[in-house]
Design a protein around this motif. Structure first.
Motif, PDB file in Angstrom:
ATOM      1  N   VAL A  96      -4.123   7.524   5.049  1.00 36.08           N
ATOM      2  CA  VAL A  96      -4.768   6.215   5.122  1.00 36.08           C
ATOM      3  C   VAL A  96      -4.004   5.224   4.238  1.00 36.08           C
ATOM      4  CG1 VAL A  96      -6.879   4.945   4.570  1.00 36.08           C
ATOM      5  CG2 VAL A  96      -7.023   7.251   5.552  1.00 36.08           C
ATOM      6  N   VAL A  97      -3.800   4.040   4.763  1.00 34.49           N
ATOM      7  CA  VAL A  97      -3.227   2.960   3.955  1.00 34.49           C
ATOM      8  C   VAL A  97      -4.305   1.902   3.823  1.00 34.49           C
ATOM      9  CG1 VAL A  97      -1.483   1.137   3.867  1.00 34.49           C
ATOM     10  CG2 VAL A  97      -0.867   3.436   4.682  1.00 34.49           C
ATOM     11  N   VAL A  98      -4.516   1.407   2.621  1.00 30.85           N
ATOM     12  CA  VAL A  98      -5.620   0.481   2.432  1.00 30.85           C
ATOM     13  C   VAL A  98      -5.145  -0.792   1.723  1.00 30.85           C
ATOM     14  CG1 VAL A  98      -6.406   1.492   0.237  1.00 30.85           C
ATOM     15  CG2 VAL A  98      -8.060   0.396   1.762  1.00 30.85           C
ATOM     16  N   SER A  99      -5.753  -1.923   2.138  1.00 31.89           N
ATOM     17  CA  SER A  99      -5.480  -3.210   1.490  1.00 31.89           C
ATOM     18  C   SER A  99      -6.481  -3.429   0.364  1.00 31.89           C
ATOM     19  CB  SER A  99      -5.677  -4.364   2.471  1.00 31.89           C
ATOM     20  OG  SER A  99      -4.732  -4.358   3.472  1.00 31.89           O
ATOM     21  N   ALA A 100      -6.272  -4.495  -0.377  1.00 32.75           N
ATOM     22  CA  ALA A 100      -7.201  -4.840  -1.444  1.00 32.75           C
ATOM     23  C   ALA A 100      -8.537  -5.289  -0.846  1.00 32.75           C
ATOM     24  CB  ALA A 100      -6.615  -5.954  -2.305  1.00 32.75           C
ATOM     25  N   MET A 101      -9.620  -5.046  -1.585  1.00 27.74           N
ATOM     26  CA  MET A 101     -10.961  -5.368  -1.094  1.00 27.74           C
ATOM     27  C   MET A 101     -11.117  -6.865  -0.826  1.00 27.74           C
ATOM     28  SD  MET A 101     -13.145  -3.014  -3.761  1.00 27.74           S
ATOM     29  CE  MET A 101     -14.770  -3.582  -3.228  1.00 27.74           C
TER      30      MET A 101
ATOM     31  N   ALA B 177      -4.695  11.826   2.447  1.00 30.54           N
ATOM     32  CA  ALA B 177      -3.936  11.026   1.485  1.00 30.54           C
ATOM     33  C   ALA B 177      -4.268   9.552   1.672  1.00 30.54           C
ATOM     34  CB  ALA B 177      -2.442  11.265   1.675  1.00 30.54           C
ATOM     35  N   ILE B 178      -4.645   8.912   0.570  1.00 31.49           N
ATOM     36  CA  ILE B 178      -4.950   7.474   0.625  1.00 31.49           C
ATOM     37  C   ILE B 178      -3.839   6.740  -0.131  1.00 31.49           C
ATOM     38  CG2 ILE B 178      -6.694   5.699   0.151  1.00 31.49           C
ATOM     39  CD1 ILE B 178      -7.939   7.944   1.654  1.00 31.49           C
ATOM     40  N   VAL B 179      -3.175   5.823   0.542  1.00 30.61           N
ATOM     41  CA  VAL B 179      -2.033   5.149  -0.069  1.00 30.61           C
ATOM     42  C   VAL B 179      -2.326   3.661  -0.231  1.00 30.61           C
ATOM     43  CG1 VAL B 179       0.423   4.614   0.194  1.00 30.61           C
ATOM     44  CG2 VAL B 179      -0.461   6.835   0.958  1.00 30.61           C
ATOM     45  N   ALA B 180      -1.983   3.123  -1.395  1.00 30.87           N
ATOM     46  CA  ALA B 180      -2.147   1.693  -1.648  1.00 30.87           C
ATOM     47  C   ALA B 180      -1.118   0.924  -0.827  1.00 30.87           C
ATOM     48  CB  ALA B 180      -1.953   1.405  -3.132  1.00 30.87           C
TER      49      ALA B 180
END
Ligand code: ASP
Ligand code: MG
Length: 431
Positions: free
Chosen positions: A38-43, A132-135
């Motif tokens: 998973v790639v995640v953006s800022a809230m 895996a969670i990636v910034a």
């Protein structure tokens, strides 16, 4: 077992409830038997808020090492929170910063480019059965060891780069609308969702203001022949497939995805982030345009449209008009004004009150009459065109800023792109 890369944008993880909702979705994908990265953006609008904070602290908010440190904190919050939410559902997850995930970039703060992706730790996490969670949006420069950002909206590029490096089966980009629309549903509520779009068209849409995908992510996906699935994290609907049209291996499945006849028009993009500079009375001798653009090049200005008009009443001078991103306006104007005598112009006019509208469609290549319908629609809506540019599959115009939305709607309707109902915008502030 498939490897799926899923990217969630800021509006999908805007608050604790959003994070839990997304966590549930990721867990479902994992439980269906897939490996998940998973790639995640800022809230929410965190990145904008951090930028606002920086401007309150210092008048120098130009991209720098410290600004990148500040901005990357946004993604660090969301990656850890999302990982905690998944773990609390009884499924193992581990979060990684961009540098831990092997996103190696050059050293250009605020607009770093990837030079290498070395996701050993992601492979290891998957081997242990973890999600895996990636910034998103961040990387590291190996020479300096410093943290960099890839430019606004860069999490899409993180996702695509990881999907390519991990040889993922699918790269899903989740946002707050159901896919790629024929126009921004915030401006044209009757915009329709596209089932497929070629990466060539998507590139034009992204380059001309469509924010649904980061331009570089589309370029990257095209280069690596990677298919993207753009969809909403708020609904279960199928989204839009972005298909690299230059694929060498057209499997029967891929053939089914590519429409036999390309649609005449895919969509209308708009952009409010451009500014316009006009240099009046430039001496009309060989080399004067080179001088102007040489100066702009010195200060790294990205030009978009350029028009030169010979002045009819004074054949020895000409006017040069060009557009550029608003946030580069100040440095461009400063550099040109410093060199006024050298270049020999009488006046410099600068305005940010412009909008750019672009009609995009691969079918344009093979059809005539598109320009006529386009300009007729604008004229019937009483919209004055200031500048025009075209590519093989695009026509763009500059209009007054306050006429832009109306222009987008008029063109959208003229090409019969309106849907019966209204598109759903699930979240986000559109900031
Ligand atoms: N959070 C960053 C931004 O708002 C990166 C991204 O959302 O992709 O630009
Ligand atoms: Mg964002």
């Amino acid at each position: 077992m498939s490897l799926i890369v899923q990217k969630f944008g800021g509006s999908s993880v805007a608050d604790a409830d959003g994070i839990k909702r997304v966590a549930k979705r990721i867990v479902d994908t994992r439980k269906a038997g897939n490996d998940v990265v998973v790639v995640v953006s800022a809230m929410g609008d965190t990145t904008d808020e951090l930028l606002d904070l920086a401007t309150e602290i210092t008048s120098d908010s130009s991209p720098s090492r410290e600004l990148d440190m500040l901005l990357t904190a946004g993604e660090r919050i969301s990656m850890a929170a999302l990982s905690m939410a998944i773990n609390s559902l009884g499924v193992k997850a581990k979060s990684f910063t961009g540098s831990q995930a092997g996103m190696i970039t050059d050293g250009v703060h605020g607009a770093a480019r990837l030079v290498e992706v070395t996701p050993q730790r992601i492979h290891a996490a998957l081997a242990e059965g973890d999600i895996a969670i990636v910034a998103g949006f961040q990387g590291m420069n190996r020479q300096t060891g410093d943290i960099t950002t890839l430019g606004r909206g860069g999490s899409d590029t993180t996702a695509v780069a990881l999907a390519a490096a991990l040889n993922a089966d699918v790269c899903e980009i989740y946002s707050d609308v159901d896919g790629v629309f024929s126009a921004d549903p915030r401006v044209v509520p009757t915009a329709h969702k596209l089932e497929t779009i070629t990466s060539e068209e998507m590139l034009e849409m992204a380059a001309n203001g469509s924010k649904i995908l980061h331009l570089r992510c589309v370029e990257y996906a095209r280069r690596f022949n990677l298919k993207l699935h753009v969809r909403s994290s708020f609904s279960e609907l199928e989204g839009t497939l972005v298909i690299p049209e230059n694929s060498k291996e057209l499997t029967p499945n891929r053939l089914k995805e590519i429409p036999l006849e390309q649609p005449l028009i895919s969509g209308v993009a708009h952009d409010r982030s451009q500014a316009k500079v006009t240099l009046i009375g430039v001496v009309d001798t060989p080399g004067s345009a080179a001088k102007v653009f040489g100066l702009l090049n010195e200060v790294n200005v990205n030009l978009d449209m350029i028009v030169q008009n010979v002045s009819t009443d004074r054949p020895d001078v000409t006017d040069i008009t060009f557009t550029l991103p608003q946030d580069q306006g100040a440095k461009a104007v400063k550099r040109l004004e410093q060199a006024q005598e050298e270049v020999g112009f009488t006046e410099l006019r600068y305005t940010e009150e412009i909008g750019k509208l672009s009609l995009v469609g691969a079918g344009m290549k093979a059809h005539s009459g598109v320009s006529f319908t386009f300009f007729e629609a604008l004229s019937q809506a009483g919209i004055n065109v200031q500048m025009i540019s075209t590519s093989e599959i695009r026509i763009s115009v500059i209009t007054d800023l306050d006429k832009l939305d109306e222009a987008v709607r008029a063109v959208h309707t003229a090409f019969n792109l309106d849907a019966e109902g209204e598109a759903t915008v699930y979240g986000g502030t559109g900031r």
